[in-house]
Design an enzyme around this catalytic site. Structure first.
Site, short mmCIF file in Angstrom:
data_model
loop_
_atom_site.label_atom_id
_atom_site.label_comp_id
_atom_site.label_asym_id
_atom_site.label_seq_id
_atom_site.Cartn_x
_atom_site.Cartn_y
_atom_site.Cartn_z
N HIS A 74 -7.18 -56.47 15.36
CA HIS A 74 -8.30 -56.82 16.10
C HIS A 74 -8.26 -56.87 17.10
CE1 HIS A 74 -7.37 -61.09 17.09
NE2 HIS A 74 -6.56 -61.08 15.63
N ASP B 51 -2.19 -60.98 20.00
CA ASP B 51 -3.02 -61.94 19.18
C ASP B 51 -3.93 -60.86 19.57
OD1 ASP B 51 -4.56 -62.51 16.93
OD2 ASP B 51 -4.20 -64.80 17.83
N GLU C 282 -12.89 -60.25 16.89
CA GLU C 282 -11.84 -61.62 15.59
C GLU C 282 -11.74 -62.57 15.94
OE1 GLU C 282 -8.63 -63.43 13.35
OE2 GLU C 282 -9.25 -63.05 15.64
N GLU C 283 -11.07 -63.10 16.83
CA GLU C 283 -11.38 -64.40 17.55
C GLU C 283 -12.57 -65.54 17.51
OE1 GLU C 283 -8.56 -65.69 18.07
OE2 GLU C 283 -6.78 -64.23 18.41
N ASP D 39 -2.51 -58.33 11.66
CA ASP D 39 -3.00 -59.90 12.67
C ASP D 39 -1.20 -60.20 12.30
OD1 ASP D 39 -3.93 -61.58 13.93
OD2 ASP D 39 -5.52 -61.48 13.04
N HIS E 200 -1.43 -68.08 20.41
CA HIS E 200 -2.37 -68.69 21.37
C HIS E 200 -2.98 -69.11 22.69
CE1 HIS E 200 -6.29 -68.39 18.15
NE2 HIS E 200 -5.56 -67.33 18.69
ZN ZN Z 1 -6.03 -64.87 17.11
#
Ligand code: ZN
Length: 354
Positions: A65, A177, A211-212, A234, A321
């Protein structure tokens, strides 16, 4: 890492891509993949899809993603300060005190995320984590009128680009990410295209959107690609930093090689084949136990149409994150090498019935 690949990764990391606003990263990704794909396109949801050997069997989809965490401007006050929403899962306590870039129709606008100074906080203020509506972005506008000329409601914002090598092959950046997942999907295709062996499988590398906020791009792109085999790429939590509990999250190290997941979300055939390739090619690997549906694109891919033989290969990452995610570039290369061998080893007769 090869210089051109590192430049590609850095360009993706520097480009903004909060969920729903992935356009700038997709442009870079499509521009790169067209050098070795047979066909590259975007779908109406915004996913980037590169295809190699479209007539081959089985059809394999790799998904990383390309969306990242970010902010969205929700209100502009009459004195020119910007209120914001968060896009994706944020630890609100670490947001203040950073520079952000608001991505407006007329270009980037830099701002500071303000908070009351420590000196003027009450003892109670000091103990409290602010709520996001108590924070603001300061773009130094004279008043609301000037701010509204620069910024529109709904404009996205991100932390500023900050990629840097820390030591050896370990690097820090915002947004690893999961722009690095879309990067690995592209790098795998490059390796397959450059291989002396001709793939029998067809390969679809997809840079998924959103995706998030609920695996949304994987759902639409997997339906469109209609693969027999789908592998999500991922990040996962490395447990080699202070405070992480191996009893809760397993033993996963930055630099320990690709993390191959195992469990209900994963086809045992895909898992076994990935492990066999890693052993044969002497690629170090780590295994992660996933007892249920994962919170990754692998979950959406597996449940597409009548089911997809799904894999999940992750990169161990510290401080997920946050704007200072840490990983090993060598792990990215080894994951692309593993996946390229996996794809080259498939043919129409390979059965994925578990
Ligand atoms: Zn993430």
């Amino acid at each position: 890492m090869r210089k051109a690949s590192l430049e590609f990764l850095k360009a993706m990391l520097a480009a903004p891509s909060p969920s729903g606003y992935e356009g700038p990263v997709r442009e870079i990704w499509m521009d790169e993949t067209k050098a070795y794909a047979d066909e590259v396109k975007a779908d109406v949801h915004g996913n980037g899809i590169a295809c190699l050997n479209s007539k081959g069997q089985p059809r394999v989809m790799l998904a990383g993603h390309m969306d990242e965490l970010g902010f969205q401007i929700s209100y502009i006050s009459d004195d020119g300060y910007l209120s914001f929403e968060t896009v994706g899962g944020f630890d609100v306590g670490i947001i203040p005190g950073r520079k952000v870039i608001v991505h407006t129709a007329s270009g980037p606008v830099t701002g500071a995320i303000g908070k009351k100074a420590i000196h003027v906080m009450t003892p109670e203020d000091r103990r409290k984590i602010p709520e996001k509506h108590e924070l603001w972005i300061d773009i130094a506008a004279a008043d609301g009128e000037e701010a509204r000329k620069l910024v529109a409601i709904g404009d996205p914002a991100t932390y500023e680009p900050n990629f840097e090598i820390l030591r050896g092959d370990v690097a820090v950046s915002r947004g690893f990410d999961d722009k690095m997942g879309a990067f690995i999907a592209a790098e795998t295709m490059r390796r397959v295209a450059e291989s002396k062996r001709k793939p029998k499988a067809s390969l679809y590398s997809v840079a998924t959107v959103q995706e998030e906020i609920g695996l949304r791009g994987a759902r639409t792109s997997a339906f469109g690609v209609d693969p027999l085999v789908g592998i999500a790429l991922d990040v996962t939590h490395a447990t080699d930093s202070p405070g992480m509990d191996k009893r809760k999250s397993g033993d996963l190290k930055v630099g320990g090689g690709p993390v191959i997941s195992r469990g209900a979300n994963i086809s045992p055939v895909v898992f076994d084949r990935l492990v066999a390739v890693a052993k044969r090619k002497k690629i170090p690997y780590q295994v992660s136990a996933e007892p249920g549906g994962t919170g990754t694109d692998a979950n959406a891919i597996q449940l597409t149409r009548s089911g997809v033989a799904t894999g999940l290969v992750s990169i161990a990452l510290r401080y997920m994150h946050t704007p200072v995610e840490v990983l090993s570039l060598k792990d990215l290369e080894q994951t692309a090498a593993l996946l390229a061998e996996f794809v080259l080893g498939l043919d129409a007769k390979t059965s994925f019935i578990p």
